[in-house]
Design an enzyme around this catalytic site. Structure first.
Site, PDB file in Angstrom:
ATOM      1  N   SER A  35       0.957  -1.095  -0.039  1.00 47.32           N
ATOM      2  CA  SER A  35       0.055  -0.118   0.116  1.00 47.32           C
ATOM      3  C   SER A  35       0.765   1.347  -0.029  1.00 47.32           C
ATOM      4  CB  SER A  35      -0.959  -0.048   1.116  1.00 47.32           C
ATOM      5  OG  SER A  35      -0.104  -0.168   2.492  1.00 47.32           O
ATOM      6  N   PHE A  81       6.561  -3.637  11.267  1.00 48.37           N
ATOM      7  CA  PHE A  81       6.559  -2.384  11.016  1.00 48.37           C
ATOM      8  C   PHE A  81       5.266  -1.915  10.174  1.00 48.37           C
ATOM      9  CE2 PHE A  81      11.042  -3.934  10.379  1.00 48.37           C
ATOM     10  CZ  PHE A  81      11.741  -2.958  10.744  1.00 48.37           C
ATOM     11  N   SER A 125       7.517   5.022  18.233  1.00 49.37           N
ATOM     12  CA  SER A 125       7.925   6.614  17.838  1.00 49.37           C
ATOM     13  C   SER A 125       8.185   7.263  18.928  1.00 49.37           C
ATOM     14  CB  SER A 125       6.892   6.965  16.596  1.00 49.37           C
ATOM     15  OG  SER A 125       7.021   8.333  16.492  1.00 49.37           O
ATOM     16  N   TYR A 150      -2.506   8.971  14.493  1.00 45.54           N
ATOM     17  CA  TYR A 150      -1.311   8.125  14.378  1.00 45.54           C
ATOM     18  C   TYR A 150      -0.564   7.904  15.517  1.00 45.54           C
ATOM     19  CZ  TYR A 150       3.438   6.774  13.305  1.00 45.54           C
ATOM     20  OH  TYR A 150       4.593   6.236  13.174  1.00 45.54           O
ATOM     21  N   LYS A 154       0.301   4.651  18.167  1.00 45.18           N
ATOM     22  CA  LYS A 154       1.754   3.892  18.881  1.00 45.18           C
ATOM     23  C   LYS A 154       1.476   3.809  20.360  1.00 45.18           C
ATOM     24  CE  LYS A 154       3.677   3.822  14.895  1.00 45.18           C
ATOM     25  NZ  LYS A 154       3.850   2.437  14.210  1.00 45.18           N
ATOM     26  N   SER A 217       9.858  24.559   2.066  1.00 42.02           N
ATOM     27  CA  SER A 217       9.415  25.482   2.998  1.00 42.02           C
ATOM     28  C   SER A 217       9.946  25.415   4.503  1.00 42.02           C
ATOM     29  CB  SER A 217       8.059  25.702   3.188  1.00 42.02           C
ATOM     30  OG  SER A 217       7.645  26.053   1.973  1.00 42.02           O
ATOM     31  N   ARG A 296       4.429  25.080  11.411  1.00 41.97           N
ATOM     32  CA  ARG A 296       3.511  24.179  11.068  1.00 41.97           C
ATOM     33  C   ARG A 296       2.827  23.602  12.400  1.00 41.97           C
ATOM     34  NH1 ARG A 296       5.651  18.381   8.653  1.00 41.97           N
ATOM     35  NH2 ARG A 296       6.600  18.198  10.569  1.00 41.97           N
ATOM     36  N   GLY A 298       1.133  21.815  15.125  1.00 42.32           N
ATOM     37  CA  GLY A 298       1.327  20.461  15.857  1.00 42.32           C
ATOM     38  C   GLY A 298       2.953  20.357  15.998  1.00 42.32           C
TER      39      GLY A 298
HETATM   40  P1  NAD Z   1       6.677   2.809   5.096  1.00 40.17           P
HETATM   41  O1  NAD Z   1       5.267   3.172   4.799  1.00 40.17           O
HETATM   42  O2  NAD Z   1       7.683   3.092   4.167  1.00 40.17           O
HETATM   43  O3  NAD Z   1       6.400   1.214   5.432  1.00 40.17           O
HETATM   44  C1  NAD Z   1       5.471   0.362   6.112  1.00 40.17           C
HETATM   45  C2  NAD Z   1       5.043  -0.873   5.017  1.00 40.17           C
HETATM   46  O4  NAD Z   1       4.183  -1.264   5.517  1.00 40.17           O
HETATM   47  C3  NAD Z   1       4.853  -0.204   3.590  1.00 40.17           C
HETATM   48  O5  NAD Z   1       5.555  -1.295   2.607  1.00 40.17           O
HETATM   49  C4  NAD Z   1       3.129  -0.649   3.348  1.00 40.17           C
HETATM   50  O6  NAD Z   1       2.900  -1.150   2.283  1.00 40.17           O
HETATM   51  C5  NAD Z   1       3.104  -1.628   4.449  1.00 40.17           C
HETATM   52  N1  NAD Z   1       1.782  -1.945   5.173  1.00 40.17           N
HETATM   53  C6  NAD Z   1       0.855  -0.848   5.611  1.00 40.17           C
HETATM   54  N2  NAD Z   1      -0.285  -1.480   5.993  1.00 40.17           N
HETATM   55  C7  NAD Z   1       0.053  -2.809   5.873  1.00 40.17           C
HETATM   56  C8  NAD Z   1      -0.936  -3.935   5.977  1.00 40.17           C
HETATM   57  N3  NAD Z   1      -2.309  -3.822   6.725  1.00 40.17           N
HETATM   58  N4  NAD Z   1      -0.662  -5.278   5.692  1.00 40.17           N
HETATM   59  C9  NAD Z   1       0.544  -5.383   5.077  1.00 40.17           C
HETATM   60  N5  NAD Z   1       1.520  -4.277   4.871  1.00 40.17           N
HETATM   61  C10 NAD Z   1       1.052  -3.068   5.092  1.00 40.17           C
HETATM   62  O7  NAD Z   1       6.908   3.344   6.571  1.00 40.17           O
HETATM   63  P2  NAD Z   1       8.379   3.314   7.342  1.00 40.17           P
HETATM   64  O8  NAD Z   1       8.818   4.791   7.171  1.00 40.17           O
HETATM   65  O9  NAD Z   1       8.932   2.421   6.828  1.00 40.17           O
HETATM   66  O10 NAD Z   1       8.039   3.094   8.657  1.00 40.17           O
HETATM   67  C11 NAD Z   1       7.718   1.675   9.262  1.00 40.17           C
HETATM   68  C12 NAD Z   1       7.283   1.670  10.728  1.00 40.17           C
HETATM   69  O11 NAD Z   1       7.880   2.755  11.538  1.00 40.17           O
HETATM   70  C13 NAD Z   1       5.848   2.090  10.906  1.00 40.17           C
HETATM   71  O12 NAD Z   1       4.993   1.550  11.927  1.00 40.17           O
HETATM   72  C14 NAD Z   1       5.895   3.793  11.218  1.00 40.17           C
HETATM   73  O13 NAD Z   1       4.842   4.042  11.910  1.00 40.17           O
HETATM   74  C15 NAD Z   1       7.215   3.347  12.205  1.00 40.17           C
HETATM   75  N6  NAD Z   1       7.816   4.752  12.247  1.00 40.17           N
HETATM   76  C16 NAD Z   1       8.384   5.381  11.142  1.00 40.17           C
HETATM   77  C17 NAD Z   1       9.197   6.640  11.269  1.00 40.17           C
HETATM   78  C18 NAD Z   1       9.681   7.491  10.092  1.00 40.17           C
HETATM   79  O14 NAD Z   1       9.921   8.632  10.319  1.00 40.17           O
HETATM   80  N7  NAD Z   1       9.589   6.836   8.870  1.00 40.17           N
HETATM   81  C19 NAD Z   1       9.306   7.112  12.647  1.00 40.17           C
HETATM   82  C20 NAD Z   1       8.853   6.279  13.801  1.00 40.17           C
HETATM   83  C21 NAD Z   1       8.148   5.238  13.624  1.00 40.17           C
HETATM   84  C1  WQD Z   2      11.209  17.410  10.651  1.00 39.36           C
HETATM   85  C2  WQD Z   2      11.310  18.916  10.932  1.00 39.36           C
HETATM   86  C3  WQD Z   2       9.525  20.332  10.825  1.00 39.36           C
HETATM   87  C4  WQD Z   2       8.999  19.438   6.054  1.00 39.36           C
HETATM   88  C5  WQD Z   2       7.525  13.050  11.942  1.00 39.36           C
HETATM   89  C6  WQD Z   2       6.145  12.220  12.878  1.00 39.36           C
HETATM   90  C7  WQD Z   2       6.909  11.502  13.988  1.00 39.36           C
HETATM   91  C8  WQD Z   2       7.710  10.589  13.455  1.00 39.36           C
HETATM   92  C9  WQD Z   2       8.997  11.161  12.538  1.00 39.36           C
HETATM   93  C10 WQD Z   2       6.563   8.425  12.757  1.00 39.36           C
HETATM   94  C11 WQD Z   2      10.237  19.473  11.621  1.00 39.36           C
HETATM   95  C12 WQD Z   2      10.536  20.660   9.644  1.00 39.36           C
HETATM   96  C13 WQD Z   2       9.419  19.467   7.823  1.00 39.36           C
HETATM   97  C14 WQD Z   2       9.174  20.720   5.681  1.00 39.36           C
HETATM   98  C15 WQD Z   2      10.178  21.820   7.263  1.00 39.36           C
HETATM   99  N1  WQD Z   2       7.229   9.816  12.579  1.00 39.36           N
HETATM  100  N2  WQD Z   2      10.069  20.776   8.230  1.00 39.36           N
HETATM  101  N3  WQD Z   2       9.514  21.766   6.050  1.00 39.36           N
HETATM  102  O1  WQD Z   2       7.535  16.144  12.459  1.00 39.36           O
HETATM  103  O2  WQD Z   2       9.923  15.527  13.252  1.00 39.36           O
HETATM  104  O3  WQD Z   2       8.159  13.904  12.746  1.00 39.36           O
HETATM  105  O4  WQD Z   2       8.386  11.964  11.451  1.00 39.36           O
HETATM  106  O5  WQD Z   2       6.480   8.058  13.948  1.00 39.36           O
HETATM  107  O6  WQD Z   2       5.834  10.842  14.563  1.00 39.36           O
HETATM  108  O7  WQD Z   2       5.432  13.453  13.538  1.00 39.36           O
HETATM  109  O8  WQD Z   2       9.163  15.051  10.974  1.00 39.36           O
HETATM  110  O9  WQD Z   2      10.342  15.152   8.642  1.00 39.36           O
HETATM  111  O10 WQD Z   2       7.994  16.044   9.165  1.00 39.36           O
HETATM  112  O11 WQD Z   2       9.984  17.296  10.023  1.00 39.36           O
HETATM  113  O12 WQD Z   2      10.677  22.696   7.804  1.00 39.36           O
HETATM  114  O13 WQD Z   2       8.949  20.675   4.430  1.00 39.36           O
HETATM  115  O14 WQD Z   2      11.358  19.418   9.698  1.00 39.36           O
HETATM  116  O15 WQD Z   2       9.025  21.565  10.923  1.00 39.36           O
HETATM  117  O16 WQD Z   2      10.971  20.634  12.507  1.00 39.36           O
HETATM  118  P1  WQD Z   2       8.788  15.305  12.386  1.00 39.36           P
HETATM  119  P2  WQD Z   2       9.484  15.957   9.740  1.00 39.36           P
END
Ligand code: NAD
Ligand code: WQD
Length: 340
Positions: A35, A81, A125, A150, A154, A217, A296, A298
């Protein structure tokens, strides 16, 4: 050799973790409904490791499909994941987020019970800390009221996992709280492939540098930070991948102090958005087109991690610095352009 089910293993962090696991000799089964990713991740993983992980195109929020997955494969451990991950999207579509993220996790926990699978690593996260009162945040820092559906998924999933561990001493769970993962595999063969307009800083930045987007931005320069822009703790995705291997080894070697544990995973260093842009310009040799805009909604002004628990107890420490992260992200952006 362990058989590891990696849900969401075609995605950004999951694909890098699959590589790290395979390099450790694990057999990897990836379950992904594609997805937010595509099956070419499997080719990329094979190119890097020389081995092809099994891909099951399964929606794990589908209980029967999830059951069949466990019938087909003998699994020793799960790294979960698979989830929807965009904060803003979750505010607009809470039900889709709650359904996918909760139901998938509950289905896995049910199948784990049925098939006596006892090891589970969860992608949590730093979002669970909300806006922290003191910095850096430790694993003991309070979990604040979630600011988005979201984030709420978590927090609640962490609670569910903790409750399940209290009820079953044979269940072993580690929740890893990632900070801001960026960058790409050092080989340059795999990295983040954002779908649509990127919502996170790094993909937007590299797409601007390569000319896909006109201007980045920067959200605010009036925060209480050295240059007024927000501070985050960025972590190289391949360091993050390796943290999962350390967590798995800890569980398999029965080194856990409790059967439910939580670790912060990051470098422990905070950088402002403007510092990150400067560092990117240095490593890429490109001038970035950016402008300062309003805050932004939040956004947390500043957050970074205390990583001592992961360093000392998991035996894991981030190896890559911000320059490495940005260099690899830029290399990957250029690679994607070449591939078209
Ligand atoms: P991603 O979207 O690249 O990977 C998630 C994968 O899960 C995708 O390949 C998607 O196709 C698959 N998926 C979603 N729902 C599914 C389902 N119901 N069944 C099977 N597959 C499904 O995201 P990511 O950045 O690799 O993040 C992975 C995990 O880490 C997530 O749980 C995310 O919340 C968590 N996380 C990510 C970040 C970040 O900044 N990327 C930060 C903290 C936590
Ligand atoms: C990083 C910094 C923005 C975009 C998110 C989720 C968090 C976690 C990690 C999953 C911030 C600034 C961003 C842009 C900018 N994910 N920014 N211009 O918000 O720290 O965290 O990802 O769990 O839950 O909220 O990450 O990459 O969006 O932003 O100035 O176009 O960059 O303000 O300070 P964030 P981000």
């Amino acid at each position: 050799m362990h058989n590891v089910l990696v849900t969401g293993g075609c995605g950004y962090i999951g694909s890098h973790t699959a590589i790290a696991l395979m390099e450790e000799g694990c057999r990897v089964v990836i379950a992904d409904n594609l997805s937010n990713s595509d099956a070419r991740s499997i080719d990329r993983i094979e190119k890097i490791t020389g081995l092809r992980p099994v891909l099951e195109r399964t929606d794990i929020s589908d209980a029967e499909a999830c059951h069949q997955l466990f019938e087909r494969h003998a699994i020793d451990a799960i790294i979960h994941f698979a989830a929807h991950k965009y904060v803003n999207e979750s505010v607009r579509e809470p039900l889709r987020y709650y359904r996918n993220n909760f139901v998938s996790t509950l289905n896995l926990l049910r199948e784990m019970q049925l098939h006596q699978v006892r090891h589970f690593i969860f992608s949590s996260s730093c979002t669970v800390y909300g806006e922290p009162d003191t910095l850096p945040v430790t694993e003991e820092s309070p979990v604040k009221q979630a600011m988005s559906p979201y984030g709420n998924t978590k927090q609640v999933i962490e609670e569910i996992l903790s409750d399940c561990c209290k009820a079953d001493e044979n269940l072993h769970v580690i929740a890893l709280r990632y900070f801001n993962p960026i960058g790409a595999h050092p080989s340059g063969e795999i990295g983040e492939i954002p779908h649509g307009i990127p919502q996170n800083l790094l993909p937007y930045l590299t797409q601007t540098a390569i000319g896909i987007r006109e201007c980045l931005s920067v959200y605010g320069n009036d925060y209480d930070t050295p240059d007024g822009s927000c501070i985050r703790d960025y972590i190289h995705v391949y360091d993050l991948a390796k943290a999962h291997v350390c967590a798995m080894n800890r569980m398999m070697r029965k080194q856990q102090k409790q059967n439910y544990e939580v670790f912060n995973i990051s470098t422990g260093n905070g950088y402002t958005v403007l510092q990150l842009i400067k560092t990117f310009e240095k490593v890429s040799g490109k001038k970035l087109n950016y402008k300062i805009v309003g805050r932004r909604e939040g956004d947390i002004p500043k957050i970074w991690a205390d990583t001592r628990k992961a360093n000392e107890e998991l035996g894991w420490k981030a190896a890559y610095d911000l320059e490495d992260m940005l260099r690899s992200a830029w290399q990957w952006e250029q690679r994607m352009q070449q591939e078209g």
